[in-house]
Design a protein around this motif. Structure first.
Motif, PDB file in Angstrom:
ATOM      1  N   ALA A 171      -2.224  -4.142  -5.980  1.00  0.00           N
ATOM      2  CA  ALA A 171      -1.349  -5.315  -6.114  1.00  0.00           C
ATOM      3  C   ALA A 171      -2.095  -6.479  -6.759  1.00  0.00           C
ATOM      4  O   ALA A 171      -1.537  -7.185  -7.611  1.00  0.00           O
ATOM      5  CB  ALA A 171      -0.799  -5.725  -4.746  1.00  0.00           C
TER       6      ALA A 171
ATOM      7  N   ALA B 252      -3.820  -0.316  -1.601  1.00  0.00           N
ATOM      8  CA  ALA B 252      -2.575  -1.004  -1.983  1.00  0.00           C
ATOM      9  C   ALA B 252      -2.851  -2.456  -2.351  1.00  0.00           C
ATOM     10  O   ALA B 252      -2.277  -2.985  -3.314  1.00  0.00           O
ATOM     11  CB  ALA B 252      -1.565  -0.927  -0.837  1.00  0.00           C
TER      12      ALA B 252
ATOM     13  N   LYS C 185       0.726  -8.519   5.346  1.00  0.00           N
ATOM     14  CA  LYS C 185       1.678  -7.459   5.027  1.00  0.00           C
ATOM     15  C   LYS C 185       3.032  -7.850   5.611  1.00  0.00           C
ATOM     16  O   LYS C 185       3.219  -7.869   6.823  1.00  0.00           O
ATOM     17  CB  LYS C 185       1.205  -6.122   5.598  1.00  0.00           C
TER      18      LYS C 185
ATOM     19  N   ASN D 152       6.454  -4.595   4.593  1.00  0.00           N
ATOM     20  CA  ASN D 152       5.707  -3.455   4.053  1.00  0.00           C
ATOM     21  C   ASN D 152       5.117  -3.715   2.669  1.00  0.00           C
ATOM     22  O   ASN D 152       4.903  -2.796   1.889  1.00  0.00           O
ATOM     23  CB  ASN D 152       6.569  -2.191   4.046  1.00  0.00           C
ATOM     24  N   ARG D 153       4.857  -4.992   2.381  1.00  0.00           N
ATOM     25  CA  ARG D 153       4.300  -5.381   1.084  1.00  0.00           C
ATOM     26  C   ARG D 153       3.210  -6.414   1.317  1.00  0.00           C
ATOM     27  O   ARG D 153       3.379  -7.360   2.077  1.00  0.00           O
ATOM     28  CB  ARG D 153       5.431  -5.984   0.241  1.00  0.00           C
ATOM     29  N   TRP D 154       2.067  -6.251   0.649  1.00  0.00           N
ATOM     30  CA  TRP D 154       0.960  -7.189   0.775  1.00  0.00           C
ATOM     31  C   TRP D 154       1.189  -8.377  -0.149  1.00  0.00           C
ATOM     32  O   TRP D 154       1.437  -8.198  -1.340  1.00  0.00           O
ATOM     33  CB  TRP D 154      -0.362  -6.515   0.441  1.00  0.00           C
TER      34      TRP D 154
ATOM     35  N   LYS E 135       5.348 -12.143  -7.613  1.00  0.00           N
ATOM     36  CA  LYS E 135       5.467 -10.858  -6.917  1.00  0.00           C
ATOM     37  C   LYS E 135       4.397 -10.695  -5.844  1.00  0.00           C
ATOM     38  O   LYS E 135       4.558  -9.869  -4.946  1.00  0.00           O
ATOM     39  CB  LYS E 135       5.400  -9.699  -7.910  1.00  0.00           C
ATOM     40  N   ILE E 136       3.310 -11.465  -5.940  1.00  0.00           N
ATOM     41  CA  ILE E 136       2.243 -11.334  -4.948  1.00  0.00           C
ATOM     42  C   ILE E 136       1.972 -12.631  -4.200  1.00  0.00           C
ATOM     43  O   ILE E 136       1.374 -12.617  -3.136  1.00  0.00           O
ATOM     44  CB  ILE E 136       0.938 -10.797  -5.585  1.00  0.00           C
TER      45      ILE E 136
END
Length: 150
Positions: free
Chosen positions: A38, A34, A133, A136-138, A57-58
Motif C-alpha cells: 500500500a 500489505a 487497519k 480491513n484496509r491499512w 487511498k492511503i
C-alpha cells in the motif's frame, strides 16, 4: 493416570500456543506485506506523480502531519497537505531524481508504524507513519516527517 492426563493436557496446551503464535506470525507477515504494498502503490506513487486521489487511498481523513523541514516547524492538516501536493510540480514532471524506500514496518494487532525515506527535489525526507487497519484496509492516520541534510 494423573501423570498421563497432565502430560496430555500440557502437550495440547503447548501445541495450541505454538499454533496460535504461528498464526499470529503469519498474520503479521501478511499485514507487513500489505502495508509495504500500500505504501508503494498509493503513498510513494502518489507523491511521485503528484496525484492526490492516489494519496487519498492511503491517507485517512483527518490525518495530521507534523515535523520539521530545514529546521523549521511543520504542521498541516490533510487538506492543507494535499493542496500543496496538488499545486506543486510533481517529482515525475520535474525530471529530478525521486527515490522512495520503505525502511521498516512494525505491526502490533491493527496498528503499525512504518519508517520511509523519500529523496525528492533537494530533500532527504524521513517519514514515520502511523497506520491503522480500518475496514480491513491499512491507512495512514498520522505522519511525522523531517529532512536530513546530506
Amino acid at each position: 493416570m494423573k501423570t498421563r492426563l497432565l502430560t496430555a493436557l500440557l502437550s495440547f496446551t503447548l501445541l495450541a500456543v505454538k499454533a496460535q503464535k504461528s498464526t499470529e506470525m503469519d498474520t503479521s507477515q501478511q499485514d507487513t506485506a500489505a502495508i509495504r504494498q500500500a505504501l508503494e502503490d498509493y503513498y510513494l506513487n502518489g507523491l511521485y506523480v503528484g496525484d492526490i486521489n492516489t494519496l487519498r487511498k492511503i491517507l485517512y481523513p483527518g490525518t495530521l502531519l507534523f515535523g520539521d523541514i530545514k529546521g523549521q516547524p511543520y504542521a498541516k492538516t490533510l487538506e492543507q497537505y494535499l493542496d500543496g501536493v496538488a499545486h506543486r510540480q510533481s517529482p515525475k514532471d520535474s525530471g529530478k531524481p525521486f527515490k522512495g524506500t520503505v525502511l521498516s514496518v512494525e505491526v502490533i494487532n491493527t496498528i503499525a508504524v512504518a519508517k520511509v525515506n523519500i529523496k525528492m527535489y533537494d530533500f532527504n525526507y524521513y517519514d514515520l507513519l502511523s497506520l491503522h487497519k480500518i475496514d480491513n484496509r491499512w491507512v495512514i492516520v498520522n505522519k511525522m516527517l523531517t529532512d536530513i541534510v546530506e
